[in-house]
Design a protein around this motif. Structure first.
Motif, PDB file in Angstrom:
ATOM      1  N   ASN A 119      -5.533  16.273   2.746  1.00 29.93           N
ATOM      2  CA  ASN A 119      -4.943  15.159   1.819  1.00 29.93           C
ATOM      3  C   ASN A 119      -4.012  16.054   1.061  1.00 29.93           C
ATOM      4  OD1 ASN A 119      -4.703  14.087  -0.970  1.00 29.93           O
ATOM      5  ND2 ASN A 119      -6.708  13.327  -0.896  1.00 29.93           N
ATOM      6  N   ARG A 120      -2.738  15.732   1.297  1.00 30.81           N
ATOM      7  CA  ARG A 120      -1.538  16.466   0.659  1.00 30.81           C
ATOM      8  C   ARG A 120      -1.558  16.531  -0.932  1.00 30.81           C
ATOM      9  NH1 ARG A 120       3.575  13.304   2.709  1.00 30.81           N
ATOM     10  NH2 ARG A 120       2.294  11.881   1.675  1.00 30.81           N
ATOM     11  N   TYR A 121      -1.142  17.528  -1.232  1.00 28.65           N
ATOM     12  CA  TYR A 121      -0.778  17.575  -2.772  1.00 28.65           C
ATOM     13  C   TYR A 121       0.315  18.457  -3.023  1.00 28.65           C
ATOM     14  CZ  TYR A 121      -2.116  22.475  -3.415  1.00 28.65           C
ATOM     15  OH  TYR A 121      -2.259  23.919  -3.399  1.00 28.65           O
ATOM     16  N   LEU A 122       1.067  18.201  -4.216  1.00 35.05           N
ATOM     17  CA  LEU A 122       1.952  19.224  -4.782  1.00 35.05           C
ATOM     18  C   LEU A 122       1.755  18.950  -6.264  1.00 35.05           C
ATOM     19  CD1 LEU A 122       5.028  20.364  -4.534  1.00 35.05           C
ATOM     20  CD2 LEU A 122       5.875  18.134  -5.186  1.00 35.05           C
ATOM     21  N   ASP A 135      -2.178  12.556  -2.258  1.00 28.56           N
ATOM     22  CA  ASP A 135      -2.656  11.428  -1.552  1.00 28.56           C
ATOM     23  C   ASP A 135      -4.158  10.686  -1.791  1.00 28.56           C
ATOM     24  OD1 ASP A 135      -0.173  11.496   0.083  1.00 28.56           O
ATOM     25  OD2 ASP A 135      -1.029  12.678   1.348  1.00 28.56           O
ATOM     26  N   SER A 136      -4.849  11.123  -2.760  1.00 29.60           N
ATOM     27  CA  SER A 136      -6.054  10.448  -2.930  1.00 29.60           C
ATOM     28  C   SER A 136      -6.269   9.018  -3.331  1.00 29.60           C
ATOM     29  CB  SER A 136      -6.730  11.361  -4.061  1.00 29.60           C
ATOM     30  OG  SER A 136      -7.063  12.636  -3.762  1.00 29.60           O
ATOM     31  N   ALA A 137      -5.288   8.555  -4.092  1.00 25.86           N
ATOM     32  CA  ALA A 137      -5.415   6.958  -4.478  1.00 25.86           C
ATOM     33  C   ALA A 137      -5.065   6.326  -3.210  1.00 25.86           C
ATOM     34  CB  ALA A 137      -4.293   6.639  -5.492  1.00 25.86           C
ATOM     35  N   GLU A 138      -4.075   6.612  -2.175  1.00 25.36           N
ATOM     36  CA  GLU A 138      -3.870   5.993  -1.205  1.00 25.36           C
ATOM     37  C   GLU A 138      -4.866   6.120  -0.243  1.00 25.36           C
ATOM     38  OE1 GLU A 138      -1.047   3.861  -0.608  1.00 25.36           O
ATOM     39  OE2 GLU A 138      -0.572   4.363  -2.642  1.00 25.36           O
ATOM     40  N   LEU A 161      -7.642   3.488  -1.296  1.00 26.41           N
ATOM     41  CA  LEU A 161      -7.421   2.272  -1.109  1.00 26.41           C
ATOM     42  C   LEU A 161      -7.303   1.849   0.240  1.00 26.41           C
ATOM     43  CD1 LEU A 161      -4.183   1.835  -3.642  1.00 26.41           C
ATOM     44  CD2 LEU A 161      -6.745   0.794  -3.922  1.00 26.41           C
ATOM     45  N   THR A 162      -6.919   2.781   1.255  1.00 24.78           N
ATOM     46  CA  THR A 162      -6.759   2.644   2.607  1.00 24.78           C
ATOM     47  C   THR A 162      -7.492   3.624   3.369  1.00 24.78           C
ATOM     48  OG1 THR A 162      -4.643   1.625   2.002  1.00 24.78           O
ATOM     49  CG2 THR A 162      -5.013   2.017   4.336  1.00 24.78           C
ATOM     50  N   PRO A 163      -8.714   3.757   3.543  1.00 20.52           N
ATOM     51  CA  PRO A 163      -9.414   4.823   3.877  1.00 20.52           C
ATOM     52  C   PRO A 163      -9.085   5.316   5.599  1.00 20.52           C
ATOM     53  CG  PRO A 163     -10.883   3.196   2.999  1.00 20.52           C
ATOM     54  CD  PRO A 163      -9.611   2.608   2.933  1.00 20.52           C
ATOM     55  N   GLU A 164      -8.536   4.451   6.371  1.00 18.27           N
ATOM     56  CA  GLU A 164      -7.982   4.538   7.607  1.00 18.27           C
ATOM     57  C   GLU A 164      -6.855   5.648   7.441  1.00 18.27           C
ATOM     58  OE1 GLU A 164      -6.609   0.459   6.779  1.00 18.27           O
ATOM     59  OE2 GLU A 164      -8.345   1.638   6.720  1.00 18.27           O
ATOM     60  N   LEU A 165      -6.006   5.870   6.416  1.00 16.58           N
ATOM     61  CA  LEU A 165      -5.115   6.894   6.519  1.00 16.58           C
ATOM     62  C   LEU A 165      -5.682   8.345   6.386  1.00 16.58           C
ATOM     63  CD1 LEU A 165      -2.928   5.402   3.359  1.00 16.58           C
ATOM     64  CD2 LEU A 165      -2.394   5.259   6.104  1.00 16.58           C
ATOM     65  N   ASN A 166      -7.326   8.291   6.003  1.00 22.39           N
ATOM     66  CA  ASN A 166      -7.429   9.555   6.085  1.00 22.39           C
ATOM     67  C   ASN A 166      -8.268   9.793   7.494  1.00 22.39           C
ATOM     68  OD1 ASN A 166      -9.356  11.821   5.669  1.00 22.39           O
ATOM     69  ND2 ASN A 166     -10.639  11.192   4.557  1.00 22.39           N
ATOM     70  N   GLN A 167      -7.369  10.591   8.200  1.00 26.18           N
ATOM     71  CA  GLN A 167      -7.515  10.826   9.618  1.00 26.18           C
ATOM     72  C   GLN A 167      -8.673  11.863  10.081  1.00 26.18           C
ATOM     73  OE1 GLN A 167      -6.450   8.806  11.996  1.00 26.18           O
ATOM     74  NE2 GLN A 167      -5.459   7.829  10.390  1.00 26.18           N
ATOM     75  N   GLU A 168      -9.223  12.366   8.924  1.00 28.15           N
ATOM     76  CA  GLU A 168     -10.464  13.563   8.933  1.00 28.15           C
ATOM     77  C   GLU A 168     -11.578  12.865   8.792  1.00 28.15           C
ATOM     78  OE1 GLU A 168      -9.710  16.696   9.348  1.00 28.15           O
ATOM     79  OE2 GLU A 168      -7.749  16.379   9.624  1.00 28.15           O
ATOM     80  N   SER A 169     -11.791  11.491   8.311  1.00 31.65           N
ATOM     81  CA  SER A 169     -13.314  10.917   8.288  1.00 31.65           C
ATOM     82  C   SER A 169     -13.667  10.236   9.258  1.00 31.65           C
ATOM     83  CB  SER A 169     -13.172  10.138   7.059  1.00 31.65           C
ATOM     84  OG  SER A 169     -12.186   8.724   7.019  1.00 31.65           O
TER      85      SER A 169
END
Length: 133
Positions: A98-101, A119-122, A125-133
């Motif tokens: 999950n990218r942060y700055l 990227d947490s909010a995204e 909202l769209t769990p498939e964006l998290n390719q790690e889960s």
């Protein structure tokens, strides 16, 4: 130690204390009138407010710190910390990547401003964006 080195050390120490989490120690790296703005434009009053916010968003969360970047200004140093977040969502699903700055302004040995993006909010909202889960 140069302004850059001192500022990076202050930010690094703050981040380590924040991840412990030890908001009391984290607060020692911040000016009394620090301005903290989190994702979504959320104003945070203190490191304790950050810990409280994160405890509602994550079961737990840590940062995989990347390199620090900086720029010197006349009266302060700006330090950027970028990397990824990893941890667990409140429902127990793990996440990583999950990218942060984070952007910090350091003046006179204290953090006076902190801005946070990730990227947490995204991902919520769209769990498939998290390719790690």
């Amino acid at each position: 130690m140069s302004n850059k080195d001192e500022a990076i050390t202050i930010v690094s120490n703050f981040l380590e204390a924040s991840m412990a989490p030890d908001p009391e120690l984290a607060a020692t790296y911040m000016a009394a009138d620090v301005r903290i703005t989190f994702t979504g434009g959320r104003a945070m009053a203190s490191p304790q407010a950050i810990t409280d916010f994160n405890s509602g968003r994550y079961a737990w969360v840590k940062k995989a710190l990347g390199p620090f970047d900086w720029t010197e200004h006349e009266d302060h140093t700006v330090v950027y910390s970028n990397g990824t977040l990893y941890g667990e969502w409140p429902d127990g699903r793990p996440f990583a990547g999950n990218r942060y700055l984070d952007r910090f302004e350091v003046r006179n040995g204290r953090i006076t401003r902190m801005d946070v993006w990730n990227d947490s909010a995204e991902w919520l909202l769209t769990p498939e964006l998290n390719q790690e889960s």
